[in-house]
Write a protein that holds these residues in place. Structure first.
Motif, mmCIF file in Angstrom:
data_model
loop_
_atom_site.group_PDB
_atom_site.id
_atom_site.type_symbol
_atom_site.label_atom_id
_atom_site.label_comp_id
_atom_site.label_asym_id
_atom_site.label_seq_id
_atom_site.Cartn_x
_atom_site.Cartn_y
_atom_site.Cartn_z
ATOM 1 N N ASN A 15 -2.837 -8.068 -7.721
ATOM 2 C CA ASN A 15 -2.421 -6.825 -7.061
ATOM 3 C C ASN A 15 -1.204 -6.208 -7.762
ATOM 4 O OD1 ASN A 15 -0.685 -8.814 -6.289
ATOM 5 N ND2 ASN A 15 -0.554 -8.174 -4.131
ATOM 6 N N ASP A 29 -1.363 -2.040 -3.323
ATOM 7 C CA ASP A 29 -2.652 -2.292 -2.666
ATOM 8 C C ASP A 29 -3.485 -1.019 -2.837
ATOM 9 O OD1 ASP A 29 -4.808 -2.623 -0.997
ATOM 10 O OD2 ASP A 29 -3.645 -3.607 0.585
ATOM 11 N N TRP A 30 -4.308 -1.035 -3.880
ATOM 12 C CA TRP A 30 -5.054 0.178 -4.214
ATOM 13 C C TRP A 30 -6.067 0.554 -3.135
ATOM 14 C CZ3 TRP A 30 -5.499 4.640 -6.262
ATOM 15 C CH2 TRP A 30 -6.747 5.222 -6.485
ATOM 16 N N SER A 31 -6.792 -0.435 -2.630
ATOM 17 C CA SER A 31 -7.866 -0.067 -1.708
ATOM 18 C C SER A 31 -7.288 0.571 -0.433
ATOM 19 C CB SER A 31 -8.732 -1.283 -1.373
ATOM 20 O OG SER A 31 -7.945 -2.240 -0.702
ATOM 21 N N ARG A 32 -6.110 0.122 -0.035
ATOM 22 C CA ARG A 32 -5.525 0.704 1.175
ATOM 23 C C ARG A 32 -4.840 2.046 0.917
ATOM 24 N NH1 ARG A 32 -3.603 -4.147 4.395
ATOM 25 N NH2 ARG A 32 -5.608 -4.854 5.236
ATOM 26 N N SER A 33 -4.369 2.255 -0.308
ATOM 27 C CA SER A 33 -3.613 3.484 -0.560
ATOM 28 C C SER A 33 -4.459 4.554 -1.245
ATOM 29 C CB SER A 33 -2.386 3.180 -1.422
ATOM 30 O OG SER A 33 -2.787 2.570 -2.627
ATOM 31 N N LYS A 34 -5.653 4.146 -1.663
ATOM 32 C CA LYS A 34 -6.512 5.050 -2.432
ATOM 33 C C LYS A 34 -6.674 6.430 -1.791
ATOM 34 C CE LYS A 34 -11.280 5.290 -4.079
ATOM 35 N NZ LYS A 34 -12.576 4.582 -4.170
ATOM 36 N N TYR A 88 1.573 4.280 -3.118
ATOM 37 C CA TYR A 88 1.506 5.707 -2.813
ATOM 38 C C TYR A 88 2.862 6.369 -3.065
ATOM 39 C CZ TYR A 88 2.109 9.628 0.442
ATOM 40 O OH TYR A 88 2.439 10.821 1.015
ATOM 41 N N SER A 112 0.832 -1.203 0.000
ATOM 42 C CA SER A 112 0.000 0.000 0.000
ATOM 43 C C SER A 112 0.871 1.260 0.000
ATOM 44 C CB SER A 112 -0.928 -0.054 1.216
ATOM 45 O OG SER A 112 -1.041 1.195 1.806
ATOM 46 N N ARG A 113 1.840 1.255 0.895
ATOM 47 C CA ARG A 113 2.744 2.394 0.990
ATOM 48 C C ARG A 113 3.556 2.547 -0.297
ATOM 49 N NH1 ARG A 113 4.884 5.105 5.728
ATOM 50 N NH2 ARG A 113 5.595 7.060 4.804
#
Lengths: 526, 390
Positions: free
Chosen positions: A73, A184-189, A36, A32-33
């Motif tokens: 992912n 991880d798009w959903s976490r970094s969105k 971003y 996720s990080r």
């Protein structure tokens, strides 16, 4: 610079090996990080390639889910800019060799560590096995260049997989970089959106387009053509140089004597100052800088730190945004009813020049919250993580008495704090929060107070206006009734004339507020 | 409500009223059109601005004025109400109408829908909500244009009644006040338009209580003693006061007032005699300074060593008839002590007895002792011996 110093301690590892093993230092700790951080690194490079060269940025960011993989992912991140482009001979190293651009000349740019996109390339390569693709057309070149690269991690060298060049059919210039990585798009969105929004606030002169993996397209339109002055390169100030940096500078210098080295490689050091420093340190002026002993280097550093007669560092190389750009950006993105910004005069901490800028936005489209909403920036980079440990957080929540400025929470208040410096005093390795350096803290407090006073004045003027408006309405609402009644009793008087006269009389009495027409107030009489 | 028949007296009055309204409010319109702040200067109707004119023996309105400016947020509504009411009165005058104050209230009551600024929220407000607001504005207009509501042909509810050996002309009819059967003539709201034709009476007895008036009327008291019998049925209205004043002033009849023995009764008497605080601007026309307080006095109940007078009631009667004074009665009595027109030795004596005995009495108590006692002993004896308070 810190990073360069650290690396030297791990001589058995190449920089790419070191960073791969310590991903979290560069912000690539998890998928996720990493997603971003990749967006961030590429966007910041794109901005550096444009606004630092006087080009109004047009930046397109696209994140796509990459099909045809076992894992779902895997994403491609593509960032396109209209910047100055990269000369073809530099492209392989610029994307395939860590610390390639490291120099001891300081220039305030956005990229961290001089690593830029390389960490993203490295991370992508390791998680997906896919190479980076780069298309670049340097300004004034007639060609467009294409590279497919990977990094030889063991040797910290680029491997060119494919390479091509095309003739330009138009005058496009700029760079397109496409990186594949596990994300991880959903976490970094939300962080990515917040990052772009904050970038748009601070770069209102840029046009930003973002298309996300869900098919949404967000467009941040350019709201001004005014750009901040481009940053200029500057030599280090003696107070700001530590032991490790001094060693590196001594190694890399072309000066042949120690006296020459001091005069040539530092700002604010002339021959007289240099001689005094060396005399005080007990070092010969004609010593060969490449051959100083460790003991001598330490002696030199100690002397410099104690030496009081060096002029403070110059700040004219710092690229601040300026009040107008901050106000424009806050207005364009937040749609507040009030905005004010201040750029403080340059100041110095530990031999580093810095400038603090603060913007305040209040009301309008801003939602009320229990504490000031903080937008932190360092060298035009939005800081999103570790807010609670940032010096600005402490200041807006503990140091400033907002009640004094007429604000009681919950209130719709946004505070923007921008610190620009050749060396930002980050807290910890994450480089997401700024340490409590007293000089910087003082400047931030002074800046916030300066704009908060303007907000206070605005609020009290507004309150007066509202009181006056209220008072005006208590009179204006009766105007038609009075005009009709009088016209009925008195011969040859028209109610319209009485109405307009009464309104004029009322408006004459009002100071901050005027009623344009009686209809603005009276809806009907039944 | 336009009448087919219009009395010429009324028509003349209307013409005059219209002219004064036009001129007074024309000044306001002129202020506005000349770009000056519209201001109405109206004499204050407050206790502080009520003067007791000892020479004339009446209450007068003082010289203190309030300046009602439309551009003052605190006065704008009153200003609007005043002008609105004036325009409604103007309308009724033009259309030959005879509105009551209640009519005027309804006619002027409407809703203003307006936007609050800067919120732009639409809200509603009535020109006035309660009749006491419009009534107060009518009084302001009377003072502002220096005309009484009767002159503006505004009617009020008839409350006062009269019987006696007397003939009057009202409108175009001749009315014999001695031939009202068990009823009585209701004093019309515009008593100035009554014409006294002939009369045979020695004095006027004004009674606060309608019930006592009826008993005396049925018992033939006014025939036996040649009395014009009037009742105000409580607080006297303007018409009753004006009518009584005319009986005294034009026909030279002495006026005796009979009320309950309490501070409210005393005040009713004083309204007949000197005028009221709220309508002090009208005393000049409405007050009858020569009226006398016949009773029931504290001395009548308790006697007075100081005055050498025996009481009309025995100890046992007192026990039965007296009502214990309430706190508000005591408070009212103390207020009256501050009114300069009650600061006479005799009245101070009255109030002192009241405050020390803390007792009050209704006139009905005297009829309980016997109607005959009231009409054949108490009233005639007191008048004959001059046993009244002036």
């Amino acid at each position: 610079m810190t990073a360069a110093v650290t690396i030297e301690k791990f001589t058995s590892l190449t920089p790419s090996e070191f960073f791969y093993r310590n991903k979290e230092i560069a912000g690539f700790s998890n998928p996720s990080r990493a997603l971003y951080q990749t967006v961030r690194e590429l966007v910041e490079n794109a901005l550096d390639a444009t606004d630092a060269h006087g080009i109004l940025p047009v930046i397109k960011v696209s994140i796509k889910r990459d099909g045809g993989h076992e894992k779902d992912n895997i994403f491609s991140v593509t960032v396109e800019d209209n910047g100055i482009g990269i000369p073809p001979n530099h492209i392989p190293s610029a994307f395939g060799q860590l610390l390639y651009s490291s120099k001891y000349i300081l220039r305030q740019t956005r990229g961290m560590f001089g690593l830029g996109a390389k960490m993203a390339v490295l991370y992508g390569q390791v998680t997906t096995g896919k190479p980076v693709e780069v298309i670049s057309a340097p300004i004034n070149s007639r060609k467009i260049y294409y590279f497919k690269l990977r990094i030889d991690i063991k040797n910290n060298k680029p491997i060119i997989l494919e390479k091509a060049q095309y003739s330009k059919t138009n005058d496009w210039h700029g760079t397109i970089v496409k990186v594949y990585l596990e994300g991880d798009w959903s976490r970094s969105k939300s962080k990515i959106y917040e990052y772009l929004r904050r970038t748009a606030v601070i770069a209102p002169y840029a046009e930003l387009v973002f298309s996300d993996p869900e098919g949404n397209i967000v467009y941040f339109e350019r709201s001004t053509n005014k750009m901040p002055p481009p940053p200029r390169e500057v030599k280090p100030h003696p107070y700001g140089v530590d032991l490790e940096m001094m060693k590196m500078m001594l190694q890399l210098t072309t000066a042949e004597t120690l006296l020459d080295f001091l005069v040539k490689e530092f700002q604010c050091v002339g021959e007289i100052t240099a001689r005094k420093i060396l005399a005080q340190a007990g070092l010969p002026t004609d010593a060969n800088p490449h051959k100083l002993t460790m003991e001598d280097v330490e002696k030199l550093i100690r002397t410099i730190k104690k030496f009081k007669d060096i002029k403070p560092p110059r700040a004219n190389h710092l690229s601040y945004l300026g009040e107008e750009i901050i106000e424009t950006g806050l207005k364009a993105i937040l749609r507040p009813e009030f905005v004010a910004a201040v750029t403080r005069k340059p100041s110095v901490y530990e031999g580093h020049a810095f400038i603090v800028e603060v913007g305040l936005a209040y009301g309008g489209g801003i939602k009320a919250s229990d504490r000031p909403q903080l937008l932190r920036y360092a060298n035009k980079i939005p800081l999103l993580y570790d807010e609670g440990s940032d010096v600005s957080f402490k200041i807006v929540n503990e140091e400033i008495d907002w009640n004094y400025y007429g604000i009681s929470f919950p209130a719709p208040l946004v505070v923007l704090v921008h610190i620009c410096s050749t060396k930002i005093p980050y807290k910890g390795v994450g480089k997401e929060s700024i340490a409590d350096v007293p000089e910087i803290e003082r400047e931030i407090i002074a800046a916030i107070r300066e704009v908060a006073r303007k907000l206070k004045m605005y609020l009290s003027k507004k309150r007066k206006e509202m009181e006056e408006a209220e008072k005006a309405v208590t009179i204006a609402k009766y105007i038609p009734e009075v005009a009709q009644a009088l016209a009925k009793i008195v011969d040859n008087v028209k109610p319209e004339d009485l109405e307009s006269r009464l309104l004029a009389l009322l408006n004459q009495k009002l100071k901050a507020f005027k009623i344009r027409s009686v209809d603005e107030v009276v809806v009907g009489i039944e | 409500m336009a009448l087919t028949y219009v009395s010429s007296k009324d028509l003349k009055a209307r013409g005059r009223a219209l002219e004064i309204l036009r001129s007074k409010f024309g000044e306001i319109a002129k202020q506005i059109l000349e770009g000056r702040t519209p201001i109405m200067v109206i004499k204050k109707r407050t206790l502080a601005n009520t003067i007791f004119d000892r020479e004339k023996g009446i209450l007068r309105i003082g010289d203190e004025s309030l300046r009602r400016s439309f551009l003052n947020a605190g006065e704008a509504k009153k200003f609007m109400q005043t002008v609105l009411m004036a325009s409604i009165i103007y309308d009724t005058l033009v259309n030959n109408e005879y509105p009551t104050i209640r009519d005027l209230y309804y006619r002027g009551k409407h809703t203003i829908r307006y936007r609050k600024l800067p919120s732009k929220k639409v809200v509603e407000e009535n020109t006035w909500d309660e009749q006491k607001e419009s009534d107060s504005v009518i009084r302001d207009i009377e003072v502002f244009i220096d005309m009484l509501r009767e002159e503006l042909l505004i009617l009020s509810k008839e409350k006062g009644k009269v019987v006696g050996n007397m003939r009057i002309r009202s409108g175009d009819d001749m009315i014999d006040l001695s031939k009202m059967g068990h009823g009585a003539y209701a004093i019309e709201p515009t008593p100035d338009f009554i014409e006294f034709v002939d009369i045979d009476a020695e004095y006027v007895l004004v009674i606060e209580k309608d019930a006592v008036f009826q008993q005396l009327h049925r018992a033939g008291f006014w025939k036996k003693y040649k009395v014009i019998l009037v009742t105000s049925a409580g607080q006297p209205d303007r018409a009753t006061r004006r009518f009584v004043r005319r009986l005294n002033e034009e026909l030279g009849l002495p006026i005796y007032v009979l009320t309950d023995a309490d501070p409210y009764g005393w005040y009713i008497y004083s309204v007949f005699k000197v005028g009221s605080i709220t309508l002090s601007y009208e005393s000049e026309r409405l007050a009858t300074p020569k009226s006398k307080f016949l009773g029931v006095s504290m001395v009548d109940i308790f006697g007075s060593k100081k005055l050498g007078k025996k009481p009309y009631l025995t100890e046992a009667e007192r026990k039965n008839f007296i009502i214990k004074a309430k706190d508000k009665d005591i408070k009212r009595a103390k207020e009256l002590m501050n009114y300069s027109w009650f600061r006479t030795k005799r009245w101070e004596h009255e109030i002192e007895i009241f405050l020390s005995k803390k007792a009050k009495l209704e006139i009905e108590a005297l009829t309980s002792k016997g109607l005959r006692f009231l009409m054949d002993k108490y009233i005639p004896e007191k008048i004959e011996t001059g046993d009244w308070i002036d």
